[in-house]
Design an enzyme around this catalytic site. Structure first.
Site, PDB file in Angstrom:
ATOM      1  CG  HIS A   1      20.894  23.522   0.478  1.00 57.92           C
ATOM      2  ND1 HIS A   1      21.519  23.234   1.918  1.00 57.92           N
ATOM      3  CD2 HIS A   1      19.579  24.053   0.783  1.00 57.92           C
ATOM      4  CE1 HIS A   1      20.475  24.012   2.774  1.00 57.92           C
ATOM      5  NE2 HIS A   1      19.434  24.243   2.216  1.00 57.92           N
TER       6      HIS A   1
ATOM      7  CD  GLU B   1     -16.190   5.947   1.647  1.00 56.36           C
ATOM      8  OE1 GLU B   1     -14.959   5.472   1.239  1.00 56.36           O
ATOM      9  OE2 GLU B   1     -16.037   5.906   2.995  1.00 56.36           O
TER      10      GLU B   1
ATOM     11  CG  ASP C   1     -14.176   1.602   0.780  1.00 53.98           C
ATOM     12  OD1 ASP C   1     -13.666   0.528   0.711  1.00 53.98           O
ATOM     13  OD2 ASP C   1     -13.855   2.634   1.564  1.00 53.98           O
TER      14      ASP C   1
ATOM     15  CB  CYS D   1     -12.854  11.988  -3.131  1.00 52.70           C
ATOM     16  SG  CYS D   1     -13.550  11.113  -1.956  1.00 52.70           S
TER      17      CYS D   1
HETATM   18  C1  PEP Z   1     -12.849   5.691  -1.671  1.00 53.31           C
HETATM   19  O1  PEP Z   1     -13.031   4.770  -0.835  1.00 53.31           O
HETATM   20  O2  PEP Z   1     -13.418   5.863  -2.712  1.00 53.31           O
HETATM   21  C2  PEP Z   1     -12.148   6.590  -0.767  1.00 53.31           C
HETATM   22  C3  PEP Z   1     -11.725   7.728  -1.594  1.00 53.31           C
HETATM   23  O3  PEP Z   1     -11.476   6.379   0.271  1.00 53.31           O
HETATM   24  P1  PEP Z   1     -10.367   5.226   0.457  1.00 53.31           P
HETATM   25  O4  PEP Z   1      -9.837   5.005  -0.917  1.00 53.31           O
HETATM   26  O5  PEP Z   1      -9.725   5.724   1.385  1.00 53.31           O
HETATM   27  O6  PEP Z   1     -11.047   4.121   1.248  1.00 53.31           O
HETATM   28 MG    MG Z   2     -13.134   4.569   1.254  1.00 56.08          MG
END
Ligand code: PEP
Ligand code: MG
Length: 537
Positions: free
Chosen positions: A187, A427, A451, A498
Site C-alpha cells: 500500500h 487500413e 497499416d 486511430c
Molecule cells: C493501425 O494499423 O493503424 C491500427 C490502429 O491497428 P494496429 O496498429 O493494431 O495494427
Molecule cells: Mg492495424
C-alpha cells in the site's frame, strides 16, 4: 557521486536532501506482571486509542488520496479487532504473566512472519500492515507519538514504510520514498503512485546517507547520492520538463476539444487492456476509440472464453459509463502471433492470414467474441469495428454473422444493444479506394494509419531498415485520409483516425482542415493533442 539501484514504482524525478527514517522498531522488554486483569485492561485501552487514531487516519486519507487508498485503514481496524490477534495477546498475558507491550510485540511479529512467508505477493505485503498495527498499539501502551513529522522537504529513506507512516507525513514536504523492503503492490507503493511521488524499493539503504543531497530517478530505478554538476543539471532539466507536462495536464483536464473557430472533435484513447483504464481517466480521454481486443488473446495460454472476454469488455464499458468504447475485433496474425492459433509459417505474414480473414474463416472464434461483445453492450456505450477490411463482401458476411449471433442471444433472452454501432477500419488501399461503397454499409470509419501507411507505401512496418522509407506524411497517405473522410461525410457517417498518426500534432491542423471527426491516441497524448486543437484557429 554514488549510484544505487532499486525498482522504480513511480516514474518521476525528485531532487533534495535525504531524511533517514530512523524510527526504529520500539524496543520492547519482557517484564513479569502480577495482575493479569489489570494488564489486559491496559491492552484494551491502548487498543481503543489505536482504533480511534485509525479512524482519524482513515478520514485524512479519504480526503487526500481517495476512498480506495483510505480503505487500508479500515483493513487495519479490522485486523486490530481480529480474534486471532486479540486472543493470542490475552492468552500470553494470562498464561505467561507478561506485560502487554511484550505480548503485543510477540504476537504481531509472529503474525507478520506468517504473512511474510506466504506465496501470494498480496499477503506477503500484509506483513508490513501487521507490524504497523502492533507498533501502533505498543506506542499507545508506552505513551509515545508514533507519527514521523517532516520539518523540511525531504527524500524519505527507510528500511520499510508502513502505509500509516506514509499518510501521516506532510504531503507538501514529501519529495520521494526510497525503501529497502516493500513490494510494488504494497500500500505504501500504491500511495506513492496516488500521490505522484517518485519511489524506489529494493535499494540497499545506509543510515550514513542522512542529510546528503540526492536525486531519485524514478524512470530508471536509480538513487544518485551527491550527484556531480552535469548529472544534476541533466536531472533538473528532466524534472522541469515533467513539471511543464503536468501543468499542461492540469490546465486542459475537463476542457472541450474544440478549435478557436468552434469545431469540436472527439478525442479518445487507445487501449490494449482493462488495466490501461486508469491512464485513460487520468488523461481525461473522452472515450475509447480503439480497444485492441487481441491483447486478451495474447495474454492468454488458450482461447479466452466468452465469459472472460465478456468480463473484460463489461469492465471497460462500465468504467467509461456513458462514454463511447470502440472495441476492435480480433486482429491476430502478422506481428501479433499467438501459439495456440497454430497459424503456421507464412512467407509474407503482414499480407497473409490475419485479422478479419481469420475471423471469417474460423467463425467459431469470431462468434464467441461477438457474443461477449454484444452481451457487454448492455452495460455501457459499446461500438464495434472490424480490422483489415478490403471488400464490401467481407462487410456483408460480417453483418450476417452478427445478425445470427444477435438472434441467438435474443432466443436465449440475453440483453444486448440491438442498434450497436458497427464501424470499419480503413487500413488498406483497397478500403480507401472503395470507401464510398463501404460507407454505405458502415456506421463509421476509423483509419488505421499504421497499416494504411505500410500497405500504401509497400513498406513493412516491422522492418527497421525501412525507417526512412516509411514516411507517414507521404502525400499518398494524406490524400487517402482526405478521401476517406470525404466519402464518409457524403454517406452521412463520421470518420476518425486511430493509428499513431492521429497523435502527430504537426498534422492536427491538416486533419481538422480535412474535416476529421475523431482522433484516438495513446492516453498520454490526449492532452497534448487537445492543446493543439484548442490552439487552432
Ligand atoms: C493501425 O494499423 O493503424 C491500427 C490502429 O491497428 P494496429 O496498429 O493494431 O495494427
Ligand atoms: Mg492495424
Amino acid at each position: 557521486m554514488e549510484i544505487f539501484y532499486g525498482k522504480a514504482i513511480f516514474r518521476g524525478i525528485a531532487i533534495g536532501k535525504i531524511l533517514f527514517n530512523s524510527k526504529n522498531k520500539q524496543q520492547v522488554r519482557r517484564t513479569k506482571i502480577d495482575d493479569a486483569e489489570a494488564e489486559i485492561s491496559r491492552f484494551e485501552k491502548a487498543k481503543e486509542e489505536a482504533s480511534q487514531e485509525l479512524e482519524v487516519l482513515y478520514n485524512k486519507a479519504l480526503k487526500e488520496v481517495g476512498e480506495s487508498n483510505a480503505a487500508i485503514f479500515e483493513v487495519h481496524s479490522m485486523m486490530l479487532e481480529d480474534d486471532d490477534f486479540n486472543d493470542a495477546i490475552i492468552e500470553k498475558i494470562k498464561n505467561q504473566l507478561v506485560n502487554a507491550e511484550y505480548a503485543v510485540a510477540k504476537t504481531g511479529d509472529g503474525l507478520a512472519d506468517m504473512f511474510a512467508n506466504m506465496e501470494d505477493e498480496y499477503f506477503r505485503a500484509r506483513a508490513a500492515d501487521m507490524k504497523d498495527i502492533s507498533e501502533r498499539v505498543i506506542s499507545k501502551l508506552v505513551g509515545e507519538d508514533s507519527s514521523f513529522q517532516l520539518k523540511e522537504p525531504a527524500i524519505i529513506v527507510a528500511k520499510d514504510l508502513a502505509p500509516s507512516e506514509t499518510i501521516q507525513m506532510d504531503k507538501s514536504k514529501l519529495l520521494a520514498f526510497v525503501t529497502e523492503l516493500g513490494s510494488s503492490s504494497s500500500h505504501t507503493a500504491i500511495l506513492a503512485r496516488t500521490m505522484n511521488l517518485p519511489a524506489l524499493i529494493g535499494v540497499k539503504i545506509d543510515s550514513g546517507w542522512n542529510g546528503k543531497f540526492a536525486v531519485v530517478d524514478g524512470y530508471n530505478g536509480k538513487l544518485v547520492i551527491e550527484p556531480d554538476k552535469d548529472t544534476l543539471a541533466k536531472y533538473k532539466k528532466i524534472q522541469q520538463d515533467d513539471l511543464e507536462k503536468r501543468e499542461l495536464l492540469k490546465e486542459l483536464k475537463g476542457k472541450e476539444t474544440v478549435t478557436k473557430g468552434g469545431k469540436k472533435i472527439h478525442l479518445y484513447a487507445n487501449i490494449g487492456n482493462p488495466s490501461d483504464l486508469s491512464s485513460v481517466l487520468e488523461n481525461d480521454a473522452e472515450g475509447i476509440g480503439l480497444f485492441r481486443s487481441e491483447f486478451l488473446y495474447l495474454d492468454s495460454d488458450n482461447f479466452p472464453t466468452e465469459e472472460e472476454q465478456f468480463n473484460a469488455y463489461r469492465k471497460v464499458a462500465e468504467t467509461m459509463g456513458s462514454k463511447k468504447v470502440i472495441i476492435r475485433t480480433l486482429d491476430i496474425g502478422a506481428d501479433k502471433q499467438v501459439g495456440y492459433f497454430n497459424l503456421g509459417h507464412e512467407d509474407n505474414p503482414a499480407m497473409g492470414y490475419r485479422a478479419i480473414r481469420i475471423c471469417l474463416d474460423q467463425q467459431d472464434i469470431f462468434k464467441t467474441q461477438l457474443r461477449a461483445l454484444l452481451r457487454a453492450s448492455a452495460f455501457g456505450n459499446i461500438s464495434v469495428m472490424y480490422p483489415m477490411i478490403i471488400s464490401v463482401n467481407e462487410v456483408m458476411q460480417i453483418k450476417e454473422i452478427v445478425k445470427n449471433v444477435m438472434e441467438e442471444l435474443e432466443t436465449e433472452g440475453i440483453d444486448f444493444n440491438k442498434n450497436i454501432e458497427q464501424g470499419i477500419m480503413i487500413e488498406t488501399p483497397a478500403a480507401v479506394i472503395i470507401s464510398d461503397e463501404l460507407a454505405k454499409e458502415a456506421d463509421f470509419f476509423s483509419i488505421g494509419t499504421n497499416d494504411l501507411t505500410q500497405y500504401t507505401l509497400a513498406a513493412d512496418r516491422q522492418n527497421a531498415k525501412l525507417e526512412n522509407i516509411i514516411d507517414t506524411h507521404h502525400p499518398a497517405v494524406l490524400r487517402s485520409i482526405k478521401t476517406v473522410i470525404e466519402n464518409a461525410h457524403k454517406a452521412g457517417i463520421w470518420a476518425g483516425i486511430c493509428g499513431e498518426l492521429g497523435a502527430d500534432t504537426s498534422l492536427t491542423e491538416t486533419f481538422l482542415s480535412y474535416g476529421i471527426d475523431e482522433l484516438s491516441v495513446s492516453p498520454t497524448f490526449v492532452l497534448p493533442v487537445r492543446k493543439v486543437v484548442r490552439d487552432t484557429d
